[in-house]
Design a protein around this motif. Structure first.
Motif, PDB file in Angstrom:
ATOM      1  N   GLN A   1     -67.760 -18.411 -19.316  1.00 22.65           N
ATOM      2  CA  GLN A   1     -69.169 -18.110 -19.108  1.00 22.65           C
ATOM      3  C   GLN A   1     -69.262 -17.242 -17.867  1.00 22.65           C
ATOM      4  OE1 GLN A   1     -72.262 -19.208 -20.248  1.00 22.65           O
ATOM      5  NE2 GLN A   1     -71.716 -20.759 -21.761  1.00 22.65           N
ATOM      6  N   SER A   2     -70.201 -16.342 -17.842  1.00 24.09           N
ATOM      7  CA  SER A   2     -70.355 -15.580 -16.611  1.00 24.09           C
ATOM      8  C   SER A   2     -71.763 -15.730 -16.049  1.00 24.09           C
ATOM      9  CB  SER A   2     -70.024 -14.103 -16.850  1.00 24.09           C
ATOM     10  OG  SER A   2     -71.150 -13.400 -17.286  1.00 24.09           O
ATOM     11  N   LEU A   3     -71.827 -15.702 -14.740  1.00 26.21           N
ATOM     12  CA  LEU A   3     -73.104 -15.776 -14.030  1.00 26.21           C
ATOM     13  C   LEU A   3     -73.180 -14.600 -13.072  1.00 26.21           C
ATOM     14  CD1 LEU A   3     -75.709 -17.366 -13.216  1.00 26.21           C
ATOM     15  CD2 LEU A   3     -74.330 -18.447 -11.442  1.00 26.21           C
ATOM     16  N   THR A   4     -74.221 -13.809 -13.213  1.00 24.46           N
ATOM     17  CA  THR A   4     -74.453 -12.701 -12.291  1.00 24.46           C
ATOM     18  C   THR A   4     -75.694 -12.997 -11.476  1.00 24.46           C
ATOM     19  OG1 THR A   4     -73.525 -11.196 -13.937  1.00 24.46           O
ATOM     20  CG2 THR A   4     -74.712 -10.203 -12.108  1.00 24.46           C
ATOM     21  N   LEU A   5     -75.538 -12.992 -10.170  1.00 22.02           N
ATOM     22  CA  LEU A   5     -76.669 -13.258  -9.278  1.00 22.02           C
ATOM     23  C   LEU A   5     -77.131 -11.931  -8.690  1.00 22.02           C
ATOM     24  CD1 LEU A   5     -74.852 -16.309  -7.871  1.00 22.02           C
ATOM     25  CD2 LEU A   5     -77.178 -16.479  -8.776  1.00 22.02           C
TER      26      LEU A   5
ATOM     27  N   ALA B   1     -76.003   0.665 -13.551  1.00 24.69           N
ATOM     28  CA  ALA B   1     -75.307   0.648 -14.844  1.00 24.69           C
ATOM     29  C   ALA B   1     -74.132  -0.339 -14.802  1.00 24.69           C
ATOM     30  CB  ALA B   1     -74.818   2.046 -15.194  1.00 24.69           C
ATOM     31  N   ALA B   2     -73.401  -0.338 -13.681  1.00 21.81           N
ATOM     32  CA  ALA B   2     -72.285  -1.279 -13.536  1.00 21.81           C
ATOM     33  C   ALA B   2     -72.786  -2.712 -13.490  1.00 21.81           C
ATOM     34  CB  ALA B   2     -71.497  -0.960 -12.264  1.00 21.81           C
ATOM     35  N   PHE B   3     -73.929  -2.912 -12.839  1.00 21.31           N
ATOM     36  CA  PHE B   3     -74.529  -4.252 -12.821  1.00 21.31           C
ATOM     37  C   PHE B   3     -74.817  -4.738 -14.234  1.00 21.31           C
ATOM     38  CE2 PHE B   3     -78.631  -6.358 -13.376  1.00 21.31           C
ATOM     39  CZ  PHE B   3     -78.337  -7.598 -12.847  1.00 21.31           C
ATOM     40  N   LEU B   4     -75.459  -3.887 -15.041  1.00 19.94           N
ATOM     41  CA  LEU B   4     -75.806  -4.283 -16.413  1.00 19.94           C
ATOM     42  C   LEU B   4     -74.555  -4.582 -17.229  1.00 19.94           C
ATOM     43  CD1 LEU B   4     -78.694  -1.793 -17.217  1.00 19.94           C
ATOM     44  CD2 LEU B   4     -78.871  -4.276 -17.087  1.00 19.94           C
ATOM     45  N   GLU B   5     -73.533  -3.760 -17.041  1.00 22.65           N
ATOM     46  CA  GLU B   5     -72.293  -3.946 -17.775  1.00 22.65           C
ATOM     47  C   GLU B   5     -71.679  -5.303 -17.440  1.00 22.65           C
ATOM     48  OE1 GLU B   5     -71.280  -2.218 -20.224  1.00 22.65           O
ATOM     49  OE2 GLU B   5     -69.575  -3.574 -20.493  1.00 22.65           O
ATOM     50  N   SER B   6     -71.689  -5.624 -16.151  1.00 24.84           N
ATOM     51  CA  SER B   6     -71.100  -6.889 -15.718  1.00 24.84           C
ATOM     52  C   SER B   6     -71.927  -8.079 -16.205  1.00 24.84           C
ATOM     53  CB  SER B   6     -70.990  -6.892 -14.200  1.00 24.84           C
ATOM     54  OG  SER B   6     -71.005  -8.202 -13.711  1.00 24.84           O
TER      55      SER B   6
ATOM     56  N   ARG C   1     -73.683  -8.251 -18.876  1.00 23.65           N
ATOM     57  CA  ARG C   1     -73.737  -8.268 -20.348  1.00 23.65           C
ATOM     58  C   ARG C   1     -73.157  -9.553 -20.925  1.00 23.65           C
ATOM     59  NH1 ARG C   1     -74.016  -3.121 -23.174  1.00 23.65           N
ATOM     60  NH2 ARG C   1     -73.836  -3.504 -25.399  1.00 23.65           N
ATOM     61  N   GLY C   2     -73.946 -10.228 -21.756  1.00 23.15           N
ATOM     62  CA  GLY C   2     -73.453 -11.413 -22.448  1.00 23.15           C
ATOM     63  C   GLY C   2     -73.424 -12.671 -21.610  1.00 23.15           C
ATOM     64  N   GLY C   3     -73.778 -12.567 -20.341  1.00 19.33           N
ATOM     65  CA  GLY C   3     -73.764 -13.750 -19.495  1.00 19.33           C
ATOM     66  C   GLY C   3     -75.157 -14.078 -19.003  1.00 19.33           C
ATOM     67  N   GLN C   4     -75.195 -14.943 -18.010  1.00 22.91           N
ATOM     68  CA  GLN C   4     -76.478 -15.353 -17.477  1.00 22.91           C
ATOM     69  C   GLN C   4     -76.777 -14.567 -16.197  1.00 22.91           C
ATOM     70  OE1 GLN C   4     -76.569 -19.520 -18.003  1.00 22.91           O
ATOM     71  NE2 GLN C   4     -78.519 -19.178 -18.987  1.00 22.91           N
ATOM     72  N   VAL C   5     -78.037 -14.179 -16.054  1.00 20.68           N
ATOM     73  CA  VAL C   5     -78.461 -13.470 -14.847  1.00 20.68           C
ATOM     74  C   VAL C   5     -79.523 -14.295 -14.143  1.00 20.68           C
ATOM     75  CG1 VAL C   5     -79.545 -11.399 -13.910  1.00 20.68           C
ATOM     76  CG2 VAL C   5     -78.063 -11.209 -15.900  1.00 20.68           C
ATOM     77  N   ILE C   6     -79.344 -14.504 -12.860  1.00 22.45           N
ATOM     78  CA  ILE C   6     -80.382 -15.155 -12.062  1.00 22.45           C
ATOM     79  C   ILE C   6     -80.756 -14.218 -10.924  1.00 22.45           C
ATOM     80  CG2 ILE C   6     -80.900 -17.117 -10.552  1.00 22.45           C
ATOM     81  CD1 ILE C   6     -79.197 -18.857 -12.301  1.00 22.45           C
ATOM     82  N   THR C   7     -82.041 -13.909 -10.848  1.00 25.97           N
ATOM     83  CA  THR C   7     -82.530 -12.995  -9.812  1.00 25.97           C
ATOM     84  C   THR C   7     -83.067 -13.782  -8.631  1.00 25.97           C
ATOM     85  OG1 THR C   7     -83.427 -11.783 -11.687  1.00 25.97           O
ATOM     86  CG2 THR C   7     -83.888 -10.902  -9.510  1.00 25.97           C
ATOM     87  N   LEU C   8     -82.706 -13.373  -7.434  1.00 27.95           N
ATOM     88  CA  LEU C   8     -83.270 -13.959  -6.223  1.00 27.95           C
ATOM     89  C   LEU C   8     -84.019 -12.868  -5.493  1.00 27.95           C
ATOM     90  CD1 LEU C   8     -80.028 -15.889  -5.668  1.00 27.95           C
ATOM     91  CD2 LEU C   8     -82.242 -16.997  -5.988  1.00 27.95           C
ATOM     92  N   SER C   9     -85.337 -12.881  -5.608  1.00 31.84           N
ATOM     93  CA  SER C   9     -86.123 -11.770  -5.064  1.00 31.84           C
ATOM     94  C   SER C   9     -87.284 -12.279  -4.224  1.00 31.84           C
ATOM     95  CB  SER C   9     -86.631 -10.888  -6.192  1.00 31.84           C
ATOM     96  OG  SER C   9     -87.484 -11.612  -7.033  1.00 31.84           O
TER      97      SER C   9
END
Lengths: 172, 172, 172
Positions: free
Chosen positions: A19-23, A157-162, A164-172
């Motif tokens: 599983q991937s998580l991108t913060l 673009a690199a962010f979106l690629e990374s 892709r298919g995983g979970q994204v949580i935004t801290l804003s």
């Protein structure tokens, strides 16, 4: 969103192997940095692939103290925008530093790491740390202005690629 | 989260034919609008289906200058809440407009588009722009008060339906 | 991201039987609480499994009035940080309470529920309400300090587990 041909998934019944998580960290506030690291460390402990992507004010969390840009407007922004990896204001109840002081003391008294300590730990455990190239350019900063934990300077673009298919949580 | 029967996926091994990205914009700050458009444009360039959903203060980013609601409380909110598609304050370091002035100058000097220019471009490239119906009603505004890029006025259920199976990034 | 062996998915072509939505609420501002409940109620109406996870300042939204921690720093934070489930400031245009007053009146005049009323409804309709254990400990609070709708006190690992395979929306 993984397909059967995706290298990150196993073919078995147990679901994705990784599983991937991108913060996506868009804020430089102390509490947002802390939330990002807490989630990163929990995800690493659960075997996730973790990326921390810092953009806009979030880039403050990666800045070395005293880092500043080249042009006069960039120097002005650097003076106004003094936070860095080792010191952040609170986004709420900062109260000219009183709330911040109380929060830092409180976190220390509970044995909680600072943002910088947590970032170093997460990085050592395998989290990928990425700084937004557009923000760096806007502020007139270079890679040298950032803490050594930064693995890469990259764009949206690199962010979106990374992500892709995983979970994204935004801290804003 | 796509199944084989989902119309947005291809039947082959290459995974989903169309990835979708839904940006939920709850803040009207200049930097959040810029982040939304940057991500939208990068996603469009990578072939994603993109929707920008503006709600709460995010609706300011779609307001025509001078738009105001009907009742007296709504007029009061309109006076307090003066930002619009062509002008936003910074969420941080606004400093009574000094930080905002510096940021706008800095963005122009780096050839970066304003929020409104980026929104127009994203819309022309296929991004769907949606305004939250609940917020419109709360502020006593109608569709006429919004910029022409708005494709639809819709509620939370429509947002969830559009976001289904794709990636959601919140800017709040 | 559900596998065929996942209990929440059906084996048929129609895709996942149960979609899940996890709302990560990191802000205690009135508008973020309202956004969380609006999304929760829309998702429940569409048959989603819904979890509301409150952390950091978001925990204010679950606090009983007058709740405070034990140590002196925690008591200081409690005094500074007075918002609770029944009363929140606006994150924007609060204006020493004028904007808040106008917003509360406006919401009432449009028949919109307060945060507390919406939380109670969402909970009765099946939304799971979780409070972050780390934040509770940091602020020196116990379960007794929170509203009865709280189903569980849990940490970041439990949050990730619950969010797994579903959609996450952050309100920060």
């Amino acid at each position: 969103m993984r397909s059967e041909g995706d290298p990150h998934t196993s073919p078995g019944l147990g679901g994705p192997a990784v599983q991937s998580l991108t913060l996506l960290v868009l804020s430089g506030d102390m509490e947002k940095g802390a939330a990002a690291c807490t989630l990163a460390l929990a995800a690493l402990a659960s075997g996730y692939r973790v990326e921390l992507f810092f953009s806009f004010w979030g880039l403050n969390l990666l800045k070395q103290p005293g880092a500043g840009g080249g042009g006069s407007l960039q120097r002005l922004m650097g003076v106004l925008n003094r936070d860095h990896a080792g010191r952040q204001r609170l986004g709420r109840l900062n109260l000219l530093g009183v709330g911040r002081w109380a929060m830092v003391r409180l976190m220390k008294s509970r044995g909680l790491p600072s943002f910088r300590e947590a970032l170093t730990t997460a990085h050592r455990l395998g989290a990928r740390v990425v700084a937004c190239s557009n923000t760096l350019e806007l502020l007139g900063l270079t890679r040298d202005a950032l803490v050594p934990e930064v693995d890469e300077v990259a764009g949206a673009a690199a962010f979106l690629e990374s992500a892709r298919g995983g979970q994204v949580i935004t801290l804003s």
